[in-house]
Design a protein around this motif. Structure first.
Motif, PDB file in Angstrom:
ATOM      1  N   ASP A   7     -17.731  83.028  -1.442  1.00 48.43           N
ATOM      2  CA  ASP A   7     -17.382  83.302  -2.870  1.00 48.43           C
ATOM      3  C   ASP A   7     -16.149  84.083  -2.470  1.00 48.43           C
ATOM      4  O   ASP A   7     -15.659  84.898  -1.674  1.00 48.43           O
ATOM      5  CB  ASP A   7     -18.280  84.553  -3.122  1.00 48.43           C
ATOM      6  CG  ASP A   7     -19.368  84.113  -4.107  1.00 48.43           C
ATOM      7  OD1 ASP A   7     -19.462  82.724  -4.210  1.00 48.43           O
ATOM      8  OD2 ASP A   7     -20.392  84.780  -4.087  1.00 48.43           O
ATOM      9  N   VAL A   8     -15.243  83.685  -3.549  1.00 52.21           N
ATOM     10  CA  VAL A   8     -13.829  84.705  -3.411  1.00 52.21           C
ATOM     11  C   VAL A   8     -13.992  86.040  -3.729  1.00 52.21           C
ATOM     12  O   VAL A   8     -14.765  86.655  -4.872  1.00 52.21           O
ATOM     13  CB  VAL A   8     -12.899  84.085  -4.751  1.00 52.21           C
ATOM     14  CG1 VAL A   8     -11.449  84.807  -4.503  1.00 52.21           C
ATOM     15  CG2 VAL A   8     -12.836  82.443  -4.198  1.00 52.21           C
ATOM     16  N   GLU A  49     -13.253  94.713  -3.751  1.00 56.32           N
ATOM     17  CA  GLU A  49     -14.497  94.026  -2.686  1.00 56.32           C
ATOM     18  C   GLU A  49     -13.726  94.221  -1.282  1.00 56.32           C
ATOM     19  O   GLU A  49     -14.376  94.416  -0.223  1.00 56.32           O
ATOM     20  CB  GLU A  49     -15.035  92.732  -3.153  1.00 56.32           C
ATOM     21  CG  GLU A  49     -15.945  92.975  -4.262  1.00 56.32           C
ATOM     22  CD  GLU A  49     -16.317  91.589  -4.643  1.00 56.32           C
ATOM     23  OE1 GLU A  49     -17.574  91.502  -5.161  1.00 56.32           O
ATOM     24  OE2 GLU A  49     -15.667  90.710  -4.595  1.00 56.32           O
ATOM     25  N   GLN A  50     -12.684  93.628  -1.350  1.00 60.69           N
ATOM     26  CA  GLN A  50     -11.851  93.342  -0.118  1.00 60.69           C
ATOM     27  C   GLN A  50     -11.592  94.908   0.326  1.00 60.69           C
ATOM     28  O   GLN A  50     -11.714  95.205   1.655  1.00 60.69           O
ATOM     29  CB  GLN A  50     -10.560  92.609  -0.230  1.00 60.69           C
ATOM     30  CG  GLN A  50     -10.666  91.250  -0.439  1.00 60.69           C
ATOM     31  CD  GLN A  50      -9.369  90.540  -0.690  1.00 60.69           C
ATOM     32  OE1 GLN A  50      -8.429  90.655   0.353  1.00 60.69           O
ATOM     33  NE2 GLN A  50      -9.121  89.760  -1.578  1.00 60.69           N
ATOM     34  N   ALA A  51     -11.056  95.753  -0.365  1.00 63.18           N
ATOM     35  CA  ALA A  51     -10.909  97.213   0.294  1.00 63.18           C
ATOM     36  C   ALA A  51     -11.950  97.696   0.629  1.00 63.18           C
ATOM     37  O   ALA A  51     -12.106  98.549   1.676  1.00 63.18           O
ATOM     38  CB  ALA A  51     -10.441  97.975  -1.033  1.00 63.18           C
ATOM     39  N   THR A  76     -20.227  98.516  -5.856  1.00 66.74           N
ATOM     40  CA  THR A  76     -19.654  97.473  -4.853  1.00 66.74           C
ATOM     41  C   THR A  76     -20.533  97.298  -3.866  1.00 66.74           C
ATOM     42  O   THR A  76     -20.672  96.005  -3.409  1.00 66.74           O
ATOM     43  CB  THR A  76     -17.974  97.702  -4.884  1.00 66.74           C
ATOM     44  OG1 THR A  76     -17.404  97.901  -5.953  1.00 66.74           O
ATOM     45  CG2 THR A  76     -17.608  96.695  -4.068  1.00 66.74           C
ATOM     46  N   LEU A  77     -20.646  98.267  -3.139  1.00 65.86           N
ATOM     47  CA  LEU A  77     -21.647  98.447  -1.838  1.00 65.86           C
ATOM     48  C   LEU A  77     -22.877  97.491  -2.202  1.00 65.86           C
ATOM     49  O   LEU A  77     -23.338  96.682  -1.281  1.00 65.86           O
ATOM     50  CB  LEU A  77     -21.742  99.662  -1.384  1.00 65.86           C
ATOM     51  CG  LEU A  77     -20.534 100.359  -0.732  1.00 65.86           C
ATOM     52  CD1 LEU A  77     -20.979 101.934  -0.368  1.00 65.86           C
ATOM     53  CD2 LEU A  77     -20.313  99.802   0.605  1.00 65.86           C
ATOM     54  N   ASN A  78     -23.309  97.794  -3.280  1.00 66.51           N
ATOM     55  CA  ASN A  78     -24.982  97.374  -3.810  1.00 66.51           C
ATOM     56  C   ASN A  78     -24.706  95.894  -3.833  1.00 66.51           C
ATOM     57  O   ASN A  78     -25.278  94.967  -3.249  1.00 66.51           O
ATOM     58  CB  ASN A  78     -24.787  97.894  -5.081  1.00 66.51           C
ATOM     59  CG  ASN A  78     -26.606  97.858  -5.497  1.00 66.51           C
ATOM     60  OD1 ASN A  78     -27.005  96.807  -5.652  1.00 66.51           O
ATOM     61  ND2 ASN A  78     -26.989  99.138  -5.197  1.00 66.51           N
ATOM     62  N   LYS A 112     -25.106  90.145  -1.831  1.00 66.51           N
ATOM     63  CA  LYS A 112     -24.405  88.886  -1.323  1.00 66.51           C
ATOM     64  C   LYS A 112     -24.626  88.748   0.238  1.00 66.51           C
ATOM     65  O   LYS A 112     -23.935  87.717   0.770  1.00 66.51           O
ATOM     66  CB  LYS A 112     -23.119  88.881  -1.566  1.00 66.51           C
ATOM     67  CG  LYS A 112     -22.531  88.838  -3.268  1.00 66.51           C
ATOM     68  CD  LYS A 112     -20.970  89.030  -3.416  1.00 66.51           C
ATOM     69  CE  LYS A 112     -20.654  88.849  -4.666  1.00 66.51           C
ATOM     70  NZ  LYS A 112     -19.014  88.966  -4.499  1.00 66.51           N
ATOM     71  N   LYS A 113     -25.161  89.433   0.692  1.00 65.42           N
ATOM     72  CA  LYS A 113     -25.355  89.617   2.259  1.00 65.42           C
ATOM     73  C   LYS A 113     -24.128  89.426   3.193  1.00 65.42           C
ATOM     74  O   LYS A 113     -24.000  88.980   4.224  1.00 65.42           O
ATOM     75  CB  LYS A 113     -26.272  88.200   2.655  1.00 65.42           C
ATOM     76  CG  LYS A 113     -27.562  87.938   1.745  1.00 65.42           C
ATOM     77  CD  LYS A 113     -28.504  87.935   2.710  1.00 65.42           C
ATOM     78  CE  LYS A 113     -30.024  87.782   2.291  1.00 65.42           C
ATOM     79  NZ  LYS A 113     -30.523  88.828   1.056  1.00 65.42           N
TER      80      LYS A 113
END
Lengths: 206, 112
Positions: free
Chosen positions: B3-4, B9-11, B48-50, B55-56
């Motif tokens: 997934d992109v 999310e990257q941060a 976001t962590l959740n 998404k594993k």
């Protein structure tokens, strides 16, 4: 010199609200993170304004946990308004029209499912009832706002007459949103009881 | 390709990687705030962590609490191999998009 305030306490009701809505596995970690931030960073920086910060954060968590159900409730009511004004039918007093029945069952299912899901996740009956209450309040506000937007777009005499024939604007703008709260509390409590039972039955399997 | 990932999310994933064994909610919040140089709501980081855990891309374990958090447990996160792959893919995609351009961009007549 340390700047943190290890004894500072956020508003108890806000902390109760947060912990009640969080799932059992997140309850301590998330409320602990928030308490740590409140005591070590926010109280030293904001002083008396720290409580307002804490309440804002709790409001965000409440939105995070309930927005999907509130959006569903708002969507159901706005859809019904659009059908009644753009594709009006004749309502016979004392007879439940199919679209009224569909809307009522959809709302009941949304409140009950939202409350059951939250209680299933949190293991706390109050979490489910609280979810139903917030869903009703937010969903009603969304529906009223959506109705105003629809009115701004479609306000020709025929549409206004159709709105009047389906109960009137007063009903759409405030009577139904207010009525959602007792409906949400009753059906949400039933859903929360079901969620609590499912949680108890599934507990030995986890 | 996984997934992109969104930039937030990257941060969060990079903060987890940088913090290694100390990556728990508030530490991740501080790291993300410092890297993005703006105020970030704790709820945004937790949500976001959740999502990344679902998404594993991340895994978590519970750790001990401290007095400042009234003894409440900390949840520590670590990057999973799928998370590393997702970060690499995101970086590769960004590099591909930027290839051939000089940064910072300068507004030219043809762009105006």
């Amino acid at each position: 010199m340390t700047l943190d305030c290890p004894a500072a306490l956020p508003p108890r009701w806000a902390e109760w609200l947060l912990r009640t809505l969080l799932s059992a596995e997140d309850r301590d970690c998330i409320s602990g993170d928030l308490l740590e931030e409140y005591r070590q960073a926010i109280v030293p920086a904001l002083g008396r304004g720290a409580d307002a910060w804490y309440i804002r954060q709790v409001a965000r968590y409440v939105m995070w946990k309930t927005w999907i159900w509130a959006a569903l409730v708002g969507g159901i009511l706005i859809t019904r308004y659009l059908f009644d004004t753009l594709a009006p039918v004749h309502y016979t007093p004392g007879v439940v029209a199919p679209r009224s029945a569909v809307m009522s069952y959809a709302l009941i299912a949304t409140f009950a499912l939202g409350a059951a899901w939250r209680t299933w996740r949190s293991g706390d009956l109050r979490g489910g009832v609280l979810t139903a209450f917030v869903t009703a309040a937010l969903g009603g506000a969304l529906a009223a706002a959506g109705t105003i937007v629809c009115l701004a777009i479609w306000h020709d005499p025929a549409t206004l007459q159709a709105a009047q024939d389906s109960g009137g604007l007063d009903e759409a703008l405030w009577a139904v949103p207010l009525l959602l709260i007792p409906i949400g509390l009753i059906t949400g409590t039933a859903g929360a009881i079901a969620g609590r039972a499912a949680h108890a039955i599934a507990a030995p399997l986890r | 390709m996984a997934d992109v990932l969104g930039s937030f999310e990257q941060a969060v994933l990079i903060a987890v990687m940088r913090l290694q064994g100390e990556a728990y909610g508030r530490a991740i919040l501080k790291e993300v705030q410092s890297r993005l140089d703006r105020d970030v709501a704790p709820g945004a980081v937790h949500a976001t962590l959740n999502r990344l855990e679902r998404k594993k891309l991340l895994a978590s374990r519970l750790g001990a609490g401290t007095p400042v958090r009234a003894g409440r447990a900390r949840r520590y996160y670590r990057l999973l191999p799928a998370g590393v792959r997702a970060l690499n893919d995101a970086r590769q995609a960004a590099d591909n998009i930027w290839r051939g351009l000089t940064w910072p961009l300068v507004k030219t007549r043809s762009l105006a």
